[in-house]
Design a protein around this motif. Structure first.
Motif, PDB file in Angstrom:
ATOM      1  N   LYS A  96     -13.952  39.601   1.405  1.00 40.22           N
ATOM      2  CA  LYS A  96     -13.948  40.066   2.764  1.00 40.22           C
ATOM      3  C   LYS A  96     -15.205  40.651   3.142  1.00 40.22           C
ATOM      4  O   LYS A  96     -15.760  40.486   4.270  1.00 40.22           O
ATOM      5  N   ALA A  97     -15.818  41.765   2.606  1.00 45.55           N
ATOM      6  CA  ALA A  97     -17.033  42.360   2.635  1.00 45.55           C
ATOM      7  C   ALA A  97     -18.309  41.455   2.819  1.00 45.55           C
ATOM      8  O   ALA A  97     -19.138  41.592   3.706  1.00 45.55           O
ATOM      9  N   LEU A  98     -18.321  40.582   1.742  1.00 45.15           N
ATOM     10  CA  LEU A  98     -19.470  39.890   1.857  1.00 45.15           C
ATOM     11  C   LEU A  98     -19.431  38.684   3.143  1.00 45.15           C
ATOM     12  O   LEU A  98     -20.339  38.379   3.722  1.00 45.15           O
ATOM     13  N   ALA A  99     -18.019  38.388   3.394  1.00 39.51           N
ATOM     14  CA  ALA A  99     -17.983  37.355   4.722  1.00 39.51           C
ATOM     15  C   ALA A  99     -18.311  38.064   5.832  1.00 39.51           C
ATOM     16  O   ALA A  99     -19.065  37.457   6.760  1.00 39.51           O
ATOM     17  N   LEU A 100     -17.887  39.348   6.034  1.00 36.09           N
ATOM     18  CA  LEU A 100     -18.419  40.205   7.165  1.00 36.09           C
ATOM     19  C   LEU A 100     -19.930  39.980   7.188  1.00 36.09           C
ATOM     20  O   LEU A 100     -20.437  39.928   8.427  1.00 36.09           O
ATOM     21  N   LEU A 101     -20.668  40.572   6.158  1.00 39.73           N
ATOM     22  CA  LEU A 101     -21.954  40.533   6.277  1.00 39.73           C
ATOM     23  C   LEU A 101     -22.849  39.223   6.415  1.00 39.73           C
ATOM     24  O   LEU A 101     -23.525  39.041   7.403  1.00 39.73           O
ATOM     25  N   LYS A 102     -22.315  38.318   5.887  1.00 42.23           N
ATOM     26  CA  LYS A 102     -22.878  36.939   6.115  1.00 42.23           C
ATOM     27  C   LYS A 102     -22.185  36.504   7.384  1.00 42.23           C
ATOM     28  O   LYS A 102     -23.240  35.601   7.873  1.00 42.23           O
ATOM     29  N   ASN A 103     -21.583  36.877   8.166  1.00 39.80           N
ATOM     30  CA  ASN A 103     -20.922  36.656   9.431  1.00 39.80           C
ATOM     31  C   ASN A 103     -22.032  37.234  10.540  1.00 39.80           C
ATOM     32  O   ASN A 103     -21.737  36.988  11.745  1.00 39.80           O
ATOM     33  N   GLY A 104     -22.844  38.282  10.014  1.00 36.41           N
ATOM     34  CA  GLY A 104     -23.457  39.059  11.012  1.00 36.41           C
ATOM     35  C   GLY A 104     -22.955  40.106  11.346  1.00 36.41           C
ATOM     36  O   GLY A 104     -23.282  40.890  12.530  1.00 36.41           O
ATOM     37  N   ASP A 105     -21.966  40.652  10.717  1.00 35.77           N
ATOM     38  CA  ASP A 105     -21.427  41.896  11.349  1.00 35.77           C
ATOM     39  C   ASP A 105     -21.880  43.017  10.372  1.00 35.77           C
ATOM     40  O   ASP A 105     -22.951  42.809   9.704  1.00 35.77           O
ATOM     41  N   VAL A 106     -21.587  44.421  10.912  1.00 30.91           N
ATOM     42  CA  VAL A 106     -22.003  45.648  10.403  1.00 30.91           C
ATOM     43  C   VAL A 106     -20.834  46.174   9.370  1.00 30.91           C
ATOM     44  O   VAL A 106     -19.745  46.253   9.754  1.00 30.91           O
TER      45      VAL A 106
END
Length: 194
Positions: A96-106
């Motif tokens: 979940k954390a990696l997906a958020l970062l790869k998705n351009g989130d903070v």
């Protein structure tokens, strides 16, 4: 206004009269793309303080037990929090954390893992380096300089982004990158003490 923005505004309105926020370095914060905020950890209020002072919505991992509390269970996901099993290798939380970062989130992270008892910066866990390297995001170091005392200044300092691509290119280890991140946080602490 969604629940995150409403709560951010509510927390800001509540804390601002108590703590005289001195927020520095927002000009460094990337306007787009994945960002991993890595901050020191001195108080239980650190996550909401990072959440209300960062210029973009921040996601946090929160210990799974909080999601078992009836009041918090429906609220936490709306505040961009997601559960993590502490002390275990929680693959779902990692994904979940990696997906958020790869998705351009903070995403906000406290590399020490727990609050400092003496206010000094402790050793960072390699998870910070892991997310920085694998998450396709750059790292924004953050220093919270207290103490949390009513009507006293509380500094929140954001540093210049640490660009991760050079470390990915040379296949740096998570431990090495964590150490680099912690050094950046320490420099912010040292430079903004007074």
């Amino acid at each position: 206004m969604n629940m995150y923005q409403f709560t951010k505004s509510l927390v800001w309105t509540t804390l601002k009269p108590i703590y005289r926020f001195d927020i520095r370095g927002l000009e460094h914060f990337p306007k787009t793309g994945g960002v991993l905020i890595c901050s020191n950890h001195i108080d239980a209020l650190d996550p909401p303080v990072v959440g209300i002072t960062a210029p973009r919505p921040v996601h946090f991992m929160a210990k799974e037990e909080l999601f078992n509390m009836p009041i918090l269970k429906p609220l936490l996901p709306k505040l961009n929090a997601f559960p993590v099993k502490r002390g275990l290798s929680d693959r779902e939380a990692l994904r979940k954390a990696l997906a958020l970062l790869k998705n351009g989130d903070v995403m906000g992270l406290f590399p020490e893992g727990t609050r400092s008892k003496d206010g000094k910066l402790g050793k960072g866990f390699s998870g910070a380096g892991f997310f920085a390297l694998k998450g396709e995001a750059d790292v924004v170091p953050c220093a919270i300089i207290g103490p949390y005392k009513p009507f006293k200044p509380l500094k929140v300092v954001y540093g210049e982004p640490i660009l991760m691509q050079p470390y990915r290119d040379r296949k740096a280890s998570a431990d090495e990158v964590t150490l680099i991140i912690m050094n950046h946080i320490q420099k912010l602490l040292d430079a903004n003490k007074s």
